[in-house]
Design a protein around this motif. Structure first.
Motif, PDB file in Angstrom:
ATOM      1  N   ALA A   1       0.832  -1.211   0.000  1.00 43.25           N
ATOM      2  CA  ALA A   1       0.000   0.000   0.000  1.00 43.25           C
ATOM      3  C   ALA A   1       0.863   1.256   0.000  1.00 43.25           C
ATOM      4  CB  ALA A   1      -0.930  -0.005   1.212  1.00 43.25           C
ATOM      5  N   PHE A   2       1.982   1.227   0.732  1.00 40.87           N
ATOM      6  CA  PHE A   2       2.839   2.411   0.790  1.00 40.87           C
ATOM      7  C   PHE A   2       3.463   2.716  -0.570  1.00 40.87           C
ATOM      8  CE2 PHE A   2       7.136   4.189   1.164  1.00 40.87           C
ATOM      9  CZ  PHE A   2       6.799   5.444   1.659  1.00 40.87           C
ATOM     10  N   PHE A   3       3.993   1.694  -1.245  1.00 35.82           N
ATOM     11  CA  PHE A   3       4.630   1.948  -2.535  1.00 35.82           C
ATOM     12  C   PHE A   3       3.607   2.397  -3.581  1.00 35.82           C
ATOM     13  CE2 PHE A   3       7.951  -0.840  -0.670  1.00 35.82           C
ATOM     14  CZ  PHE A   3       8.987   0.069  -0.731  1.00 35.82           C
ATOM     15  N   GLU A   4       2.389   1.904  -3.460  1.00 37.68           N
ATOM     16  CA  GLU A   4       1.326   2.368  -4.357  1.00 37.68           C
ATOM     17  C   GLU A   4       0.972   3.818  -4.044  1.00 37.68           C
ATOM     18  OE1 GLU A   4      -1.565   2.690  -7.186  1.00 37.68           O
ATOM     19  OE2 GLU A   4      -0.045   1.117  -6.962  1.00 37.68           O
ATOM     20  N   TRP A   5       0.915   4.167  -2.762  1.00 35.34           N
ATOM     21  CA  TRP A   5       0.553   5.534  -2.322  1.00 35.34           C
ATOM     22  C   TRP A   5       1.649   6.542  -2.669  1.00 35.34           C
ATOM     23  CZ3 TRP A   5       2.895   8.687   1.436  1.00 35.34           C
ATOM     24  CH2 TRP A   5       2.148   9.789   1.872  1.00 35.34           C
ATOM     25  N   SER A   6       2.904   6.176  -2.411  1.00 32.76           N
ATOM     26  CA  SER A   6       4.001   7.129  -2.568  1.00 32.76           C
ATOM     27  C   SER A   6       4.501   7.255  -4.008  1.00 32.76           C
ATOM     28  CB  SER A   6       5.174   6.728  -1.676  1.00 32.76           C
ATOM     29  OG  SER A   6       5.764   5.517  -2.131  1.00 32.76           O
ATOM     30  N   LYS A   7       4.299   6.194  -4.814  1.00 34.60           N
ATOM     31  CA  LYS A   7       4.824   6.162  -6.185  1.00 34.60           C
ATOM     32  C   LYS A   7       6.348   6.323  -6.206  1.00 34.60           C
ATOM     33  CE  LYS A   7       0.500   6.209  -7.565  1.00 34.60           C
ATOM     34  NZ  LYS A   7      -0.164   4.947  -7.898  1.00 34.60           N
ATOM     35  N   MET A   8       7.014   5.844  -5.157  1.00 34.28           N
ATOM     36  CA  MET A   8       8.461   5.975  -5.052  1.00 34.28           C
ATOM     37  C   MET A   8       9.114   4.605  -4.884  1.00 34.28           C
ATOM     38  SD  MET A   8       8.921   9.297  -2.575  1.00 34.28           S
ATOM     39  CE  MET A   8      10.639   9.522  -3.059  1.00 34.28           C
ATOM     40  N   THR A   9      10.340   4.495  -5.374  1.00 31.25           N
ATOM     41  CA  THR A   9      11.118   3.276  -5.195  1.00 31.25           C
ATOM     42  C   THR A   9      12.048   3.436  -3.996  1.00 31.25           C
ATOM     43  OG1 THR A   9      12.949   4.039  -6.575  1.00 31.25           O
ATOM     44  CG2 THR A   9      11.112   2.929  -7.687  1.00 31.25           C
ATOM     45  N   TYR A  10      12.671   2.323  -3.620  1.00 34.64           N
ATOM     46  CA  TYR A  10      13.668   2.356  -2.538  1.00 34.64           C
ATOM     47  C   TYR A  10      14.769   3.371  -2.856  1.00 34.64           C
ATOM     48  CZ  TYR A  10      17.751   0.895   0.180  1.00 34.64           C
ATOM     49  OH  TYR A  10      18.855   0.887   0.986  1.00 34.64           O
ATOM     50  N   ALA A  11      15.283   3.345  -4.067  1.00 33.37           N
ATOM     51  CA  ALA A  11      16.377   4.237  -4.454  1.00 33.37           C
ATOM     52  C   ALA A  11      15.953   5.704  -4.388  1.00 33.37           C
ATOM     53  CB  ALA A  11      16.859   3.894  -5.860  1.00 33.37           C
TER      54      ALA A  11
END
Length: 266
Positions: A157-167
């Motif tokens: 859910a967080f990666f979908e919400w933020s649209k950001m990768t680890y890098a």
């Protein structure tokens, strides 16, 4: 006419004649006199005869930069410049003693006697301290996220919400300016996940650390503990639980101090 201001690094709330005007933030620690002057000029008004300015970074000698610029724009006015912490205390407690806390991007607290601050545990910033702040909550959340201490559904859910990768996240924290603001910007996602037990425990322990490392050190269980700021307003239910669990008196919890500051000086 009285002009009252509550200023942080991001925004300044000005109140004049019952109207609130929100403009860019003013912080004398990070801004030049010319930049401060350009912001102050937007509020120029010849009818103003008293100014009460409370701001982040407004401790000596930095407060004098703001004072000089206000006096340039308002030569006819009496000018008082104080810290945002004293502003929070006066907005929350008025003329009564109490403990006043700021919980926003950063955090702070003080013991207040009804007129002045009598004790202050240093907040130390988000690297060494700032328990209870949005920046530290974001830091703690990312730590648990990447250390695989959160359920997979929260991670997805967080990666979908933020649209950001680890890098990209690492770049924002370690290479881009104002990492504290970026970390604090993650708080809305955390708030959305409060039904998840792991998140609720994280948030509870975050505010409990603030209370134990800061509020409890004043040794004044007889005084109400009051809060102002975006984090305090968003998590008021958890804050209330933490205070009660530590046998502390729950005081006021408000988002913005400007209206109460105007009442204090009216």
């Amino acid at each position: 006419m009285i002009l009252v201001a509550d200023s942080g690094s991001t925004k300044t709330d000005w109140m004049m004649d019952g109207e609130i005007i929100t403009e860019n933030g003013i912080n004398p620690v990070t801004m030049s006199e010319e930049d401060i002057l350009s912001h102050v000029r937007m509020m120029a008004d010849e009818t103003v005869d008293e100014i009460f300015f409370y701001g982040a970074g407004c401790v000596e000698p930095f407060a004098d930069k703001v004072r000089k610029m206000l006096m340039l724009v308002f030569p006819q006015a009496e000018v008082l410049v104080e810290s945002d912490l004293l502003g929070a205390a006066r907005a929350l407690c008025g003329h009564e003693p109490g403990i006043a806390c700021i919980l926003g991007t950063g955090s702070n607290s003080c013991l207040y006697d009804g007129e002045r601050i009598t004790d202050n545990i240093p907040p130390l910033g988000y690297i060494l301290g700032d328990e209870g702040s949005g920046a530290v909550l974001g830091k703690l959340f990312l730590n648990k996220l990447f250390k695989r201490e959160l359920p997979q559904n929260i991670c997805d859910a967080f990666f979908e919400w933020s649209k950001m990768t680890y890098a990209e996240i690492i770049d924002r924290v370690y290479r881009q300016p104002m990492a504290n603001r970026f970390l604090a910007s993650l708080s809305p996602f955390v708030r959305l996940q409060m039904e998840e037990p792991a998140i609720r425990i994280l948030v509870y322990e975050h505010f409990n650390a603030f209370v134990r490392k800061n509020v409890m050190k004043y040794n004044r269980q007889d005084l109400p503990v009051n809060f102002v700021g975006s984090m305090a307003d968003a998590y008021r239910d958890v804050l209330t639980d933490v205070l009660k669990a530590n046998d502390l008196l729950v005081g006021k919890i408000i988002q913005r101090p400007i209206e109460r500051l105007a009442d204090y000086h009216s």
